[in-house]
Design an enzyme around this catalytic site. Structure first.
Site, mmCIF file in Angstrom:
data_model
loop_
_atom_site.group_PDB
_atom_site.id
_atom_site.type_symbol
_atom_site.label_atom_id
_atom_site.label_comp_id
_atom_site.label_asym_id
_atom_site.label_seq_id
_atom_site.Cartn_x
_atom_site.Cartn_y
_atom_site.Cartn_z
ATOM 1 N N ARG A 85 0.840 -1.209 0.000
ATOM 2 C CA ARG A 85 0.000 0.000 0.000
ATOM 3 C C ARG A 85 0.869 1.250 0.000
ATOM 4 N NH1 ARG A 85 -4.566 0.120 4.429
ATOM 5 N NH2 ARG A 85 -2.812 0.687 5.766
ATOM 6 N N LYS A 187 -2.556 6.554 1.565
ATOM 7 C CA LYS A 187 -2.362 6.984 2.955
ATOM 8 C C LYS A 187 -1.447 8.213 2.998
ATOM 9 C CE LYS A 187 -2.369 4.494 7.309
ATOM 10 N NZ LYS A 187 -3.567 5.121 7.840
ATOM 11 N N GLU A 223 -16.168 6.117 4.738
ATOM 12 C CA GLU A 223 -15.430 5.579 5.886
ATOM 13 C C GLU A 223 -15.352 6.663 6.957
ATOM 14 O OE1 GLU A 223 -11.258 4.729 5.233
ATOM 15 O OE2 GLU A 223 -11.126 6.155 3.594
HETATM 16 N N1 PLP Z 1 -9.208 4.077 6.576
HETATM 17 C C1 PLP Z 1 -8.372 5.037 6.941
HETATM 18 C C2 PLP Z 1 -8.653 6.423 6.511
HETATM 19 C C3 PLP Z 1 -7.255 4.741 7.747
HETATM 20 O O1 PLP Z 1 -6.418 5.699 8.127
HETATM 21 C C4 PLP Z 1 -7.044 3.404 8.147
HETATM 22 C C5 PLP Z 1 -5.874 3.044 8.940
HETATM 23 O O2 PLP Z 1 -4.869 2.656 8.435
HETATM 24 C C6 PLP Z 1 -7.945 2.436 7.731
HETATM 25 C C7 PLP Z 1 -9.015 2.801 6.945
HETATM 26 C C8 PLP Z 1 -7.762 1.012 8.119
HETATM 27 O O3 PLP Z 1 -6.739 0.419 7.373
HETATM 28 P P1 PLP Z 1 -5.926 -0.809 7.948
HETATM 29 O O4 PLP Z 1 -6.902 -1.848 8.261
HETATM 30 O O5 PLP Z 1 -5.043 -1.199 6.810
HETATM 31 O O6 PLP Z 1 -5.192 -0.317 9.121
HETATM 32 C C1 COI Z 2 -4.158 2.826 11.582
HETATM 33 O O1 COI Z 2 -5.157 2.208 11.927
HETATM 34 O O2 COI Z 2 -3.029 2.294 11.549
HETATM 35 C C2 COI Z 2 -4.239 4.204 11.177
HETATM 36 O O3 COI Z 2 -3.328 4.653 10.521
HETATM 37 C C3 COI Z 2 -5.352 5.024 11.623
HETATM 38 C C4 COI Z 2 -4.818 6.248 12.264
HETATM 39 C C5 COI Z 2 -5.748 7.336 11.983
HETATM 40 C C6 COI Z 2 -4.496 6.037 13.690
#
Ligand code: PLP
Ligand code: COI
Length: 344
Positions: A85, A187, A223
């Site tokens: 990612r 991200k 989201e």
């Molecule tokens: N959506 C956003 C905007 C996020 O910052 C995160 C965190 O990383 C997620 C979703 C969840 O992603 P993940 O499950 O890869 O941590």
């Molecule tokens: C994560 O879940 O790792 C994220 O980056 C979310 C963050 C806003 C704490």
């Protein structure tokens, strides 16, 4: 910031905040390539006053966790997915790619160096890892910088939302998070900068977080600021919103797999209208930080757009998903191939 000795931490009462640990990983990009990288104790960064990150927000990050398992191993959950990612993110932000194998190796080195800061099994805490990259050389015209730094630090964390497994309340935000054809699917630090006002305002109004809608029609669920959604229908189907302006959550993709292959549930990734939310019986946020946080209510300008149909804070299917996913992460349930990277 004063250094806190990690061995003195009260693991069971940690929130989601920064606690400085002993070691972090650093690699620098200069003259078109990355150096070998190393572990350092220096928790500070010194930059040009005109560094690309300071002027034009050329920065991105990732988030993953290290866990101590039931048999006292230290493991990480799917670090290759974070590496991939971040590559997608870097391409969109005109930043240099940090190769997948180097990313995973840097994660392993960072965790190994900070083993004493990996919370004990059963404490409810984990070691959160924050890989990030930023433009370190000076720019003044709007263009990508020439030099970058990639770092990973580690910090022990507890639950992202105060109150642990309590169901949270969201409001439908009047602010947008991401534009069509923008950067919502990567991200980028800038996505979070622009969400801060909405978060502060939501907290002032007594809500835990914002539910963002698609900015084009403002009718579809996207989201929150830091997590994806899952919904459960009355006949136990697990639904997650489909959109190309949300972050492809690794937790969400893992949960959909768990729902189908471990729990025998039907799953669907499809557009979700704000107006259909009350037909669902359960709603939860999913992400590395959020894990799986149950949503009790979603309020849309005073109206209850969603109310949980469960008498418990966490609905029955959400609980099964939570127990299975965390069971896999903590070594209690056998993981699908390549999900667990054993560190030690
Ligand atoms: N959506 C956003 C905007 C996020 O910052 C995160 C965190 O990383 C997620 C979703 C969840 O992603 P993940 O499950 O890869 O941590
Ligand atoms: C994560 O879940 O790792 C994220 O980056 C979310 C963050 C806003 C704490």
């Amino acid at each position: 910031m004063e250094k806190i000795m990690t061995k003195n931490i009260d693991w069971s009462n940690l929130g989601f905040g920064y606690i400085q640990t002993d070691f972090r990983y650093v690699s620098n990009f200069k003259n078109g390539s990355w150096d070998d990288g190393n572990i350092t104790t220096d928790a500070t960064v010194t930059l040009s006053e005109s560094a690309g990150v300071l002027q034009y927000a050329q920065t991105c990050f990732e988030g993953l966790k290290a866990y101590r398992t039931v048999d006292n191993k230290v493991v990480c959950f799917r670090p290759d997915m974070n590496a991939k990612r971040m590559i997608d993110t870097c391409k969109r932000l005109e930043m240099p790619i940090f190769a997948e194998d180097r990313f995973v190796d840097a994660v392993v080195k960072t965790v190994k160096a900070n083993l004493e800061s990996v919370p004990p099994y059963g404490s409810g805490a984990t070691l959160y890892l924050r890989p990030y990259m930023f433009a370190s050389s000076a720019v003044i015209g709007v263009k990508p910088a020439e030099e970058y730094q990639f770092r990973i630090f580690a910090t022990p964390v507890g639950p992202y939302f105060k109150g642990g497994a309590k169901a949270i309340t969201l409001r439908v935000s009047d602010f947008d998070r991401a534009a069509p054809r923008g950067t919502g699917h990567i991200k980028a630090g800038l996505n979070y900068a622009m969400s801060l006002h909405a978060i502060v305002d939501a907290h002032k109004q007594g809500y835990d977080e914002n539910m963002y809608l698609d900015s084009e029609t403002r009718t579809k669920v996207e989201e929150t600021g830091g997590a994806n959604f899952i919904f459960v229908t009355k006949d136990n189907k697990v639904i997650t919103p489909k959109s190309n302006t949300i972050l492809p959550s690794i937790t969400r993709r893992s949960l959909m797999y768990v729902a189908e292959h471990y729990l025998g549930l039907k799953t669907e990734e499809r557009e979700v209208a704000l107006t259909e939310l009350n037909e669902f019986k359960e709603c939860a946020l999913c992400g590395t930080a959020a894990v799986l946080t149950p949503v009790g209510k979603v309020i849309d300008h005073g109206k209850e757009a969603f109310v949980s149909k469960s008498s418990e804070p966490m609905g029955e299917i959400t609980k099964k998903l939570y127990d299975t996913l965390t069971g896999i992460q903590m070594g209690k349930i056998e993981a699908p191939e390549n999900w667990i990277k054993v560190i030690e």
